[in-house]
Design an enzyme around this catalytic site. Structure first.
Site, short mmCIF file in Angstrom:
data_model
loop_
_atom_site.label_atom_id
_atom_site.label_comp_id
_atom_site.label_asym_id
_atom_site.label_seq_id
_atom_site.Cartn_x
_atom_site.Cartn_y
_atom_site.Cartn_z
N GLU A 9 -25.79 42.85 22.26
CA GLU A 9 -27.15 42.61 21.76
C GLU A 9 -27.35 43.09 20.33
O GLU A 9 -28.15 42.53 19.58
CB GLU A 9 -28.19 43.29 22.67
N GLU A 39 -25.37 43.63 32.50
CA GLU A 39 -26.43 44.46 33.11
C GLU A 39 -26.68 44.04 34.55
O GLU A 39 -26.89 44.88 35.43
CB GLU A 39 -27.70 44.36 32.27
N GLY A 57 -27.18 40.77 29.25
CA GLY A 57 -27.84 40.77 30.56
C GLY A 57 -26.88 40.46 31.70
O GLY A 57 -27.12 40.87 32.84
N ALA A 77 -28.86 37.45 28.83
CA ALA A 77 -30.21 36.92 28.97
C ALA A 77 -30.25 35.67 28.10
O ALA A 77 -29.45 35.50 27.18
CB ALA A 77 -31.22 37.95 28.51
C1 HXC Z 1 -28.60 31.07 25.88
C2 HXC Z 1 -26.35 30.65 25.76
C3 HXC Z 1 -26.05 32.04 25.90
C4 HXC Z 1 -27.15 32.94 26.03
C5 HXC Z 1 -24.20 30.97 25.73
N1 HXC Z 1 -25.17 30.04 25.66
N2 HXC Z 1 -24.71 32.18 25.87
N3 HXC Z 1 -27.60 30.20 25.75
N4 HXC Z 1 -28.39 32.41 26.01
N5 HXC Z 1 -26.99 34.25 26.21
C6 HXC Z 1 -25.03 28.59 25.49
C7 HXC Z 1 -24.60 28.23 24.07
O1 HXC Z 1 -25.70 28.18 23.22
C8 HXC Z 1 -24.00 26.86 24.31
O2 HXC Z 1 -25.04 25.91 24.42
C9 HXC Z 1 -23.35 26.99 25.69
O3 HXC Z 1 -23.98 28.10 26.32
C10 HXC Z 1 -21.86 27.28 25.61
O4 HXC Z 1 -21.65 28.43 24.77
P1 HXC Z 1 -20.65 28.46 23.53
O5 HXC Z 1 -21.09 29.54 22.65
O6 HXC Z 1 -20.52 27.09 22.95
O7 HXC Z 1 -19.29 28.83 24.27
P2 HXC Z 1 -18.02 29.60 23.65
O8 HXC Z 1 -17.77 29.12 22.26
O9 HXC Z 1 -16.95 29.47 24.67
O10 HXC Z 1 -18.48 31.13 23.52
C11 HXC Z 1 -18.79 31.90 24.70
C12 HXC Z 1 -19.56 33.20 24.31
C13 HXC Z 1 -20.78 32.83 23.45
C14 HXC Z 1 -18.61 34.12 23.52
C15 HXC Z 1 -19.94 33.88 25.61
O11 HXC Z 1 -21.53 31.79 24.14
C16 HXC Z 1 -21.70 33.97 23.18
O12 HXC Z 1 -21.41 34.83 22.35
N6 HXC Z 1 -22.87 33.97 23.85
C17 HXC Z 1 -23.93 34.95 23.62
C18 HXC Z 1 -23.54 36.28 24.18
C19 HXC Z 1 -24.66 37.30 23.93
O13 HXC Z 1 -25.01 37.62 22.80
N7 HXC Z 1 -25.24 37.80 25.01
C20 HXC Z 1 -26.32 38.75 24.94
C21 HXC Z 1 -27.63 38.05 24.96
S1 HXC Z 1 -29.01 39.18 24.81
P3 HXC Z 1 -25.04 24.53 23.59
O14 HXC Z 1 -26.37 23.93 23.92
O15 HXC Z 1 -24.83 24.90 22.17
O16 HXC Z 1 -23.86 23.78 24.17
C22 HXC Z 1 -29.07 39.93 26.31
C23 HXC Z 1 -29.87 41.18 26.49
C24 HXC Z 1 -31.26 40.98 26.42
O17 HXC Z 1 -28.45 39.55 27.22
C25 HXC Z 1 -31.95 42.14 25.85
C26 HXC Z 1 -32.56 41.81 24.53
C27 HXC Z 1 -34.06 41.75 24.55
#
Ligand code: HXC
Length: 257
Positions: free
Chosen positions: A131, A111, A108, A65
């Protein structure tokens, strides 16, 4: 409808939906949800379409998400607006949807893949519910669907540690139906979807509905539900055609009736 965050193409009877927010690794924001719901409603309503494929990019199916969209929210907004409830409508799509996952399917993203009817994984796929590292939890059904898909031990470990599963582990655990080489993923998913789309439409709906019932009822109720739907299919013209075609050693020709 014009889409900005997804690309929707028809490949014969298959609707191919590609998540398209590369700058955010396909993070799922409100606009993606709205567009996916519109695309799935159009798919369900289009009699020429029999099965959908949802895919992402080579690097990410979806990295979760959209954290930037959620960051400033508080309890009142999340609970008051029942944030994420719209995703339930995605799961009410009646025709089958295959998730074709390459790269990250996190939070997400994992999911969403699990909301589809089955997952085909590229050998590059990585699944996780990270998360907890953001001090939250799955919110689109992940804790429930992952536990049902892979059992308590793996689901609990993944939710509590945020550890990712690679494609091989996901296949062993039963999260994905098969692994295919990354460069063949979409082609293989579309081919599989075309196989499904070529089946008698009512039988496809019934098969999807009864397998899903396995997750929502006890065994006896599920078996009863299956039998009643099975009986119901004997009211269809396609059942007569399908069995006649077998006996006459020819391919069935379906009317969807
Ligand atoms: C918003 C995101 C994002 C996310 C990545 N980006 N994941 N933006 N929401 N979930 C954005 C980064 O900020 C970045 O933007 C660009 O995408 C590229 O990501 P990087 O991190 O630079 O890439 P990399 O170093 O290759 O790492 C990839 C990754 C990492 C390991 C997948 O992006 C990551 O850990 N993402 C988050 C994963 C996560 O926690 N997902 C769960 C979310 S919560 P910029 O602008 O900096 O270039 C969820 C559940 C919801 O899904 C329920 C809770 C209420």
């Amino acid at each position: 409808m014009t889409y900005e965050t997804i690309i929707v193409e028809q490949r014969g009877a298959v609707t191919l939906v590609t998540l398209n927010r590369p700058q955010a690794l396909n993070a799922l924001n409100g606009q993606v949800l709205d567009e996916l719901l519109a695309a799935m409603a159009a798919f369900d309503a289009d009699a020429s379409q029999g099965c959908a494929v949802v895919t992402g990019s080579a690097k990410a199916f979806a990295a979760g998400a959209d954290i930037k969209e959620m960051q400033a929210q508080g309890f009142a907004a999340m609970y008051g607006h029942d944030f994420f409830a719209g995703w339930d409508r995605f799961t009410r799509t009646r025709k089958p949807i295959i998730a074709a996952v390459a790269g990250y399917a996190l939070g997400g993203g994992c999911e969403l893949a699990m909301m589809c009817d089955f997952i085909l994984a590229a050998d590059t796929a990585k699944f996780g519910q990270p998360e907890v590292k953001l001090a939250v939890s799955p919110g689109m059904g992940g804790s429930q669907r992952l536990a049902r898909a892979v059992g308590k031990a793996k689901a609990m470990e993944m939710c509590l540690t945020g550890r990712m599963m690679d494609a091989a582990e996901a296949e062993r655990a039963g999260l994905v139906s098969r692994i295919v080489p990354a460069d063949e993923l979409v082609e293989e998913a579309v081919k599989t979807a075309a196989t499904i789309a070529a089946m008698a439409p009512l039988a496809v709906l019934a098969n999807k509905e009864m397998v899903n019932m396995a997750f929502e009822s006890g065994l006896a109720a599920g078996v009863q539900f299956e039998r009643r739907l099975f009986h119901g299919l004997f009211g269809s013209a396609d059942q007569s055609e399908g069995m006649a075609a077998f006996v006459e050693k020819r391919a069935g020709v379906w009317t969807g009736k």
